[in-house]
Design a protein around this motif. Sequence first.
Motif, PDB file in Angstrom:
ATOM      1  N   TYR A  84      35.084  31.368  55.645  1.00  0.00           N
ATOM      2  CA  TYR A  84      34.513  32.715  55.519  1.00  0.00           C
ATOM      3  C   TYR A  84      35.459  33.609  54.729  1.00  0.00           C
ATOM      4  CZ  TYR A  84      32.906  37.386  56.932  1.00  0.00           C
ATOM      5  OH  TYR A  84      32.463  38.686  56.933  1.00  0.00           O
ATOM      6  N   GLN A  85      34.913  34.323  53.771  1.00  0.00           N
ATOM      7  CA  GLN A  85      35.713  35.264  52.987  1.00  0.00           C
ATOM      8  C   GLN A  85      34.933  36.553  52.799  1.00  0.00           C
ATOM      9  OE1 GLN A  85      36.719  34.109  48.957  1.00  0.00           O
ATOM     10  NE2 GLN A  85      38.276  35.696  48.768  1.00  0.00           N
ATOM     11  N   GLU A  86      35.614  37.658  52.968  1.00  0.00           N
ATOM     12  CA  GLU A  86      34.999  38.966  52.757  1.00  0.00           C
ATOM     13  C   GLU A  86      35.986  39.857  52.020  1.00  0.00           C
ATOM     14  OE1 GLU A  86      32.504  42.365  55.245  1.00  0.00           O
ATOM     15  OE2 GLU A  86      33.761  40.924  56.312  1.00  0.00           O
ATOM     16  N   ILE A  87      35.510  40.466  50.947  1.00  0.00           N
ATOM     17  CA  ILE A  87      36.334  41.392  50.158  1.00  0.00           C
ATOM     18  C   ILE A  87      35.584  42.706  50.058  1.00  0.00           C
ATOM     19  CG2 ILE A  87      37.474  41.839  47.962  1.00  0.00           C
ATOM     20  CD1 ILE A  87      37.363  38.824  47.411  1.00  0.00           C
ATOM     21  N   LEU A  88      36.245  43.788  50.446  1.00  0.00           N
ATOM     22  CA  LEU A  88      35.650  45.111  50.322  1.00  0.00           C
ATOM     23  C   LEU A  88      36.727  46.077  49.858  1.00  0.00           C
ATOM     24  CD1 LEU A  88      33.286  47.073  50.669  1.00  0.00           C
ATOM     25  CD2 LEU A  88      34.021  47.408  53.042  1.00  0.00           C
ATOM     26  N   ASN A  89      36.526  46.629  48.676  1.00  0.00           N
ATOM     27  CA  ASN A  89      37.451  47.625  48.134  1.00  0.00           C
ATOM     28  C   ASN A  89      36.611  48.757  47.571  1.00  0.00           C
ATOM     29  OD1 ASN A  89      39.250  49.145  46.460  1.00  0.00           O
ATOM     30  ND2 ASN A  89      40.652  47.399  46.448  1.00  0.00           N
ATOM     31  N   THR A  90      36.443  49.801  48.375  1.00  0.00           N
ATOM     32  CA  THR A  90      35.588  50.922  47.983  1.00  0.00           C
ATOM     33  C   THR A  90      36.126  51.620  46.743  1.00  0.00           C
ATOM     34  OG1 THR A  90      34.999  51.244  50.302  1.00  0.00           O
ATOM     35  CG2 THR A  90      34.495  53.034  48.797  1.00  0.00           C
ATOM     36  N   LYS A  91      37.438  51.741  46.652  1.00  0.00           N
ATOM     37  CA  LYS A  91      38.029  52.451  45.526  1.00  0.00           C
ATOM     38  C   LYS A  91      37.764  51.732  44.207  1.00  0.00           C
ATOM     39  CE  LYS A  91      42.292  54.748  44.072  1.00  0.00           C
ATOM     40  NZ  LYS A  91      43.716  55.037  44.423  1.00  0.00           N
ATOM     41  N   LYS A  92      37.883  50.394  44.229  1.00  0.00           N
ATOM     42  CA  LYS A  92      37.665  49.607  43.010  1.00  0.00           C
ATOM     43  C   LYS A  92      36.202  49.211  42.832  1.00  0.00           C
ATOM     44  CE  LYS A  92      42.330  47.691  42.734  1.00  0.00           C
ATOM     45  NZ  LYS A  92      43.153  46.441  42.668  1.00  0.00           N
ATOM     46  N   GLY A  93      35.396  49.409  43.867  1.00  0.00           N
ATOM     47  CA  GLY A  93      33.976  49.121  43.754  1.00  0.00           C
ATOM     48  C   GLY A  93      33.631  47.653  43.789  1.00  0.00           C
ATOM     49  N   ILE A  94      34.157  46.926  44.780  1.00  0.00           N
ATOM     50  CA  ILE A  94      33.799  45.512  44.926  1.00  0.00           C
ATOM     51  C   ILE A  94      33.403  45.240  46.372  1.00  0.00           C
ATOM     52  CG2 ILE A  94      36.262  44.939  45.185  1.00  0.00           C
ATOM     53  CD1 ILE A  94      35.559  42.082  44.326  1.00  0.00           C
ATOM     54  N   GLN A  95      32.301  44.530  46.557  1.00  0.00           N
ATOM     55  CA  GLN A  95      31.824  44.101  47.866  1.00  0.00           C
ATOM     56  C   GLN A  95      31.376  42.655  47.723  1.00  0.00           C
ATOM     57  OE1 GLN A  95      27.868  44.176  48.462  1.00  0.00           O
ATOM     58  NE2 GLN A  95      28.456  42.624  49.973  1.00  0.00           N
ATOM     59  N   PHE A  96      32.073  41.755  48.408  1.00  0.00           N
ATOM     60  CA  PHE A  96      31.806  40.320  48.262  1.00  0.00           C
ATOM     61  C   PHE A  96      32.004  39.636  49.613  1.00  0.00           C
ATOM     62  CE2 PHE A  96      33.604  36.057  47.930  1.00  0.00           C
ATOM     63  CZ  PHE A  96      32.660  35.409  47.146  1.00  0.00           C
ATOM     64  N   ALA A  97      31.177  38.655  49.887  1.00  0.00           N
ATOM     65  CA  ALA A  97      31.366  37.825  51.081  1.00  0.00           C
ATOM     66  C   ALA A  97      30.673  36.486  50.866  1.00  0.00           C
ATOM     67  CB  ALA A  97      30.822  38.513  52.328  1.00  0.00           C
ATOM     68  N   ALA A  98      31.225  35.457  51.482  1.00  0.00           N
ATOM     69  CA  ALA A  98      30.628  34.123  51.389  1.00  0.00           C
ATOM     70  C   ALA A  98      31.048  33.306  52.605  1.00  0.00           C
ATOM     71  CB  ALA A  98      31.082  33.427  50.104  1.00  0.00           C
ATOM     72  N   VAL A  99      30.233  32.331  52.937  1.00  0.00           N
ATOM     73  CA  VAL A  99      30.527  31.435  54.046  1.00  0.00           C
ATOM     74  C   VAL A  99      29.932  30.067  53.722  1.00  0.00           C
ATOM     75  CG1 VAL A  99      28.422  31.931  55.362  1.00  0.00           C
ATOM     76  CG2 VAL A  99      30.515  31.267  56.581  1.00  0.00           C
TER      77      VAL A  99
END
Length: 347
Positions: A84-99
Amino acid sequence: MKDILKFVGEYNGCENYDKEMLSYIFCEMAYFDFSKFNNYGIRKHMLPVSALKGVNIGRSSIEKKVWDAFAENNEFSQAKIGHYQEILNTKKGIQFAAVTVEYKGINFVCYRGTDINISGWKEDIDLGYEDVIPSQIAGIRYLNRVATKISGEMIVSGHSKGGNVAVYSCANTSDKIRNRVSRIYSFDGVGFRQSFYRSSEYAKIRNKVVKFVPRHSVVGLLFGNDRNTTLKVIDADGIGFNQHTLENWKVEEGAFILQKRVADFYRTLAKNMNIWIFNLKKPEARKLINTIYGIAYECGISDKTDVSKRFVVFSTRTLKRYFASQGNSRKECNKIVGDFLGAVVAW
């Protein structure tokens, strides 16, 4: 929701099980918050579902019901979930997740679509004029990394933006990994510009891609689709954008209820939206979107629940910024917004 719950609850692991339906279920679970199992090692290892039984990993009552039905099913309890991986960076504008879900010797790699975070919304918009977005790069890296940790056949899929990431990742991975991928399922996933469909990278996976869209699809028709890609139209509950939600897709006797084509109203709407998107000039569009996103960030808006709470301050600051702009900046804004509104009402 009753259809997906019924399917999950009654699934009996028949010998000729439908891999597209399993991908559909596992893509729904890609939205679950598996970070609660970090102490179990879910980011680096595959864990048996039986070990995760009884814990609420859904962020809504619907997700909780789906997970409980999944964990209680004797067949699905044999599955393993991990990486499981989740990336959230509001400042840089990235939202990603996978399993990744391993079931009966097949690895289902599932990418999450846009969730409640506005970073994901920005990436959706960026797809209209950027050559590549952060989630696509993250998707390639995830596939490359997971492929070294697992063995055997892989099926790669995703919903909404996740469907776009699934296709893009498989097209841009190595031949060695790509050859292990038997199918790529995009569930109402955002499409690509025609230049991508004409690329040598896409040519290597074209015959593996299957795309599903609901009868009231708009998201899945954005940017158009490759004419040679298998497209299946699904019946769904609700109207309009409500049909984009996976829980509303209709299932009967373990299979999707198919329709002949997308409803004319939504085909026309998507066509007009695509005309607007393809006419966008990258510098002007990037400037406008980054400005609006920056204002939202300044106002403390990080997800859709914040929009209504801070709508007044956000709209006030946006209008102030607009009226403070002069010359070409205001003309560019007027043209982009005007063309967008024209596209929306042009049906």
